[in-house]
Design an enzyme around this catalytic site. Structure first.
Site, PDB file in Angstrom:
ATOM      1  N   SER A  12       0.814  -1.214   0.000  1.00 18.20           N
ATOM      2  CA  SER A  12       0.000   0.000   0.000  1.00 18.20           C
ATOM      3  C   SER A  12       0.851   1.270   0.000  1.00 18.20           C
ATOM      4  O   SER A  12       1.964   1.298   0.535  1.00 18.20           O
ATOM      5  CB  SER A  12      -0.926   0.005   1.220  1.00 18.20           C
ATOM      6  OG  SER A  12      -0.171   0.004   2.418  1.00 18.20           O
ATOM      7  N   GLN A  14       1.533   4.504   1.723  1.00 22.98           N
ATOM      8  CA  GLN A  14       1.315   4.783   3.132  1.00 22.98           C
ATOM      9  C   GLN A  14       2.305   5.821   3.640  1.00 22.98           C
ATOM     10  O   GLN A  14       3.267   6.176   2.958  1.00 22.98           O
ATOM     11  CB  GLN A  14       1.478   3.492   3.949  1.00 22.98           C
ATOM     12  CG  GLN A  14       2.837   2.830   3.761  1.00 22.98           C
ATOM     13  CD  GLN A  14       2.918   1.478   4.457  1.00 22.98           C
ATOM     14  OE1 GLN A  14       3.585   1.346   5.471  1.00 22.98           O
ATOM     15  NE2 GLN A  14       2.241   0.479   3.880  1.00 22.98           N
ATOM     16  N   HIS A  16       4.004   7.113   7.725  1.00 25.84           N
ATOM     17  CA  HIS A  16       4.063   6.847   9.162  1.00 25.84           C
ATOM     18  C   HIS A  16       4.107   8.170   9.911  1.00 25.84           C
ATOM     19  O   HIS A  16       4.882   9.066   9.548  1.00 25.84           O
ATOM     20  CB  HIS A  16       5.294   6.012   9.508  1.00 25.84           C
ATOM     21  CG  HIS A  16       5.391   4.739   8.732  1.00 25.84           C
ATOM     22  ND1 HIS A  16       4.408   3.777   8.759  1.00 25.84           N
ATOM     23  CD2 HIS A  16       6.337   4.272   7.876  1.00 25.84           C
ATOM     24  CE1 HIS A  16       4.752   2.765   7.972  1.00 25.84           C
ATOM     25  NE2 HIS A  16       5.914   3.055   7.425  1.00 25.84           N
ATOM     26  N   LYS A  39       7.691   5.632  13.306  1.00 28.46           N
ATOM     27  CA  LYS A  39       8.174   4.452  12.597  1.00 28.46           C
ATOM     28  C   LYS A  39       9.065   4.828  11.407  1.00 28.46           C
ATOM     29  O   LYS A  39       8.756   4.498  10.263  1.00 28.46           O
ATOM     30  CB  LYS A  39       6.972   3.627  12.110  1.00 28.46           C
ATOM     31  CG  LYS A  39       7.314   2.233  11.607  1.00 28.46           C
ATOM     32  CD  LYS A  39       6.038   1.516  11.179  1.00 28.46           C
ATOM     33  CE  LYS A  39       6.300   0.121  10.659  1.00 28.46           C
ATOM     34  NZ  LYS A  39       5.060  -0.554  10.217  1.00 28.46           N
ATOM     35  N   GLU A  41      11.953   4.288   8.762  1.00 27.08           N
ATOM     36  CA  GLU A  41      12.391   3.000   8.240  1.00 27.08           C
ATOM     37  C   GLU A  41      13.414   3.181   7.123  1.00 27.08           C
ATOM     38  O   GLU A  41      13.569   4.270   6.557  1.00 27.08           O
ATOM     39  CB  GLU A  41      11.203   2.193   7.725  1.00 27.08           C
ATOM     40  CG  GLU A  41      10.483   2.789   6.539  1.00 27.08           C
ATOM     41  CD  GLU A  41       9.344   1.893   6.046  1.00 27.08           C
ATOM     42  OE1 GLU A  41       9.591   1.081   5.141  1.00 27.08           O
ATOM     43  OE2 GLU A  41       8.222   2.025   6.566  1.00 27.08           O
ATOM     44  N   HIS A 172       5.000   6.575   0.663  1.00 31.30           N
ATOM     45  CA  HIS A 172       5.863   5.587   0.018  1.00 31.30           C
ATOM     46  C   HIS A 172       5.106   4.283  -0.177  1.00 31.30           C
ATOM     47  O   HIS A 172       4.057   4.052   0.445  1.00 31.30           O
ATOM     48  CB  HIS A 172       7.116   5.319   0.863  1.00 31.30           C
ATOM     49  CG  HIS A 172       6.816   4.768   2.236  1.00 31.30           C
ATOM     50  ND1 HIS A 172       6.403   5.563   3.278  1.00 31.30           N
ATOM     51  CD2 HIS A 172       6.850   3.497   2.728  1.00 31.30           C
ATOM     52  CE1 HIS A 172       6.209   4.827   4.355  1.00 31.30           C
ATOM     53  NE2 HIS A 172       6.457   3.563   4.049  1.00 31.30           N
ATOM     54  N   ARG A 191      -2.751   4.911   5.583  1.00 36.08           N
ATOM     55  CA  ARG A 191      -2.725   4.439   4.196  1.00 36.08           C
ATOM     56  C   ARG A 191      -3.380   5.436   3.235  1.00 36.08           C
ATOM     57  O   ARG A 191      -4.335   6.110   3.589  1.00 36.08           O
ATOM     58  CB  ARG A 191      -3.401   3.071   4.094  1.00 36.08           C
ATOM     59  CG  ARG A 191      -2.635   1.983   4.835  1.00 36.08           C
ATOM     60  CD  ARG A 191      -3.320   0.631   4.763  1.00 36.08           C
ATOM     61  NE  ARG A 191      -2.496  -0.383   5.429  1.00 36.08           N
ATOM     62  CZ  ARG A 191      -2.543  -0.632   6.730  1.00 36.08           C
ATOM     63  NH1 ARG A 191      -3.382   0.046   7.497  1.00 36.08           N
ATOM     64  NH2 ARG A 191      -1.758  -1.543   7.265  1.00 36.08           N
ATOM     65  N   LYS A 197      -7.632  -1.937   2.915  1.00 34.83           N
ATOM     66  CA  LYS A 197      -7.677  -1.631   4.343  1.00 34.83           C
ATOM     67  C   LYS A 197      -8.142  -0.195   4.590  1.00 34.83           C
ATOM     68  O   LYS A 197      -8.268   0.615   3.674  1.00 34.83           O
ATOM     69  CB  LYS A 197      -6.305  -1.872   4.973  1.00 34.83           C
ATOM     70  CG  LYS A 197      -5.836  -3.323   4.900  1.00 34.83           C
ATOM     71  CD  LYS A 197      -4.475  -3.495   5.557  1.00 34.83           C
ATOM     72  CE  LYS A 197      -4.010  -4.942   5.491  1.00 34.83           C
ATOM     73  NZ  LYS A 197      -2.666  -5.133   6.108  1.00 34.83           N
TER      74      LYS A 197
END
Length: 316
Positions: A12, A14, A16, A39, A41, A172, A191, A197
């Site tokens: 997806s 999304q 954070h 989060k 990453e 991203h 998302r 979702k």
């Protein structure tokens, strides 16, 4: 968190939340945002790897609006908007907010037009990488707003050994390939599309930085003949890539923080002052703070080590 990720079907689009927003969302909707942490990453490519990351430049945005009538039609009412008392033409925030918020039947009609046009044009010309991606994503996620939104994001292609870091509030999506993924401990995801979702559109549109242009690709810094270090611009972690030739050996010095080692390929030994373990593809080992670790190979062994960012440990 430190894991191997193999992407066959696009994940997806999304973002954070940062720490402050994560704390707010956790209090407001604990059933959706299950912890108060952020989060950040980083993905390190093991194979050729494709991702969407960040918004395209202003120049590219102009091209999309001029050359993709299906998007221009959908967002035409948002091409001029007002923020902070200033009227802006072709404002990215307005365009993205309009696009991500439109009704599903409008998306259905726009995507039908776009897919039909690209399918026809593919018979007479070579489609661009982004156009080919649109057709691929529409097959995976029919009538999904993320297919259109992908045209507003940078398509990033990583070679093995390239690294991509993703900060808070940046859109991203991982598209395909295999990577080592390292992130802070959190499940907070907002998302934007390419998913069945829950999508929190209001939160998403308000949280994004709307920074435009290509993201930085990390190439890593050699530490010694076997180890290359990837250090993102946030304090949670850094990752070492270690490739030891057959019969070779390398020592990871003791650090003030813990580390996690993941073996990607080959066979060898991992030694500490208290243990000696044979390792092979798929093994993961935890090294407590203050532990020196020696890696030796029987056949060429590829290992990744994730630990707390060295800058933080050296500058408490």
């Amino acid at each position: 968190m430190h894991q191997v990720l193999s992407v066959g079907r696009s994940l997806s689009i999304q973002a954070h939340p940062d720490k402050e927003l994560a704390e707010y969302l956790h209090k407001a909707q604990p059933s959706v945002y299950k912890d108060p942490n952020h989060k950040p990453e980083m993905a390190l490519a093991l194979t050729e790897f494709e991702a969407l990351c960040g918004f395209i430049s202003s120049e590219e945005l102009d091209i999309v609006l001029d050359m993709v009538p299906e998007i221009n039609e959908v967002v035409s009412n948002a091409s001029v908007d007002q923020h902070d008392g200033e009227v802006k033409g072709r404002d990215l925030r307005s365009i993205f907010t309009k696009l991500i918020s439109i009704d599903r039947d409008v998306i259905f009609k726009a995507l039908s037009k776009l897919v039909n046009r690209l399918t026809r044009e593919n018979e007479t010309r070579q489609l661009t990488s982004k156009e080919e991606l649109v057709l691929k994503l529409e097959k995976q996620y029919p009538n999904d707003v993320g297919v259109l939104a992908s045209l507003l994001l940078n398509l990033v292609k990583l070679e093995p050994g390239d690294g991509l870091y993703i900060g808070a509030n940046e859109p991203h999506a991982h598209l395909n390939g295999e990577c080592i993924e390292c992130m802070a401990t959190s499940d907070n995801v907002v998302r934007a599309g390419l998913t069945p979702k829950y999508m929190d559109v209001k939160t998403l549109c308000s949280m994004l930085t709307y920074k435009q242009g290509l993201p930085e690709i990390l190439k890593g810094v050699p530490i010694n003949q076997y180890v290359r270090r990837y250090t993102p611009p946030f304090e949670e972690f850094e990752v070492d890539q270690c490739v030891v030739d057959q019969g070779g050996s390398v020592v990871f010095p003791a650090l003030p923080g813990p580390s996690v080692f993941v073996v990607i390929s080959g066979e060898g030994m991992m030694l500490t002052s208290t243990s000696e373990d044979g390792v092979s593809e798929g093994d993961a080992l935890f090294a407590p703070a203050g532990t020196e670790v020696q890696v030796s190979s029987e056949s060429e062994v590829r290992v990744y080590r994730a630990g707390v960012n060295n800058k933080v440990l050296l500058n408490p």
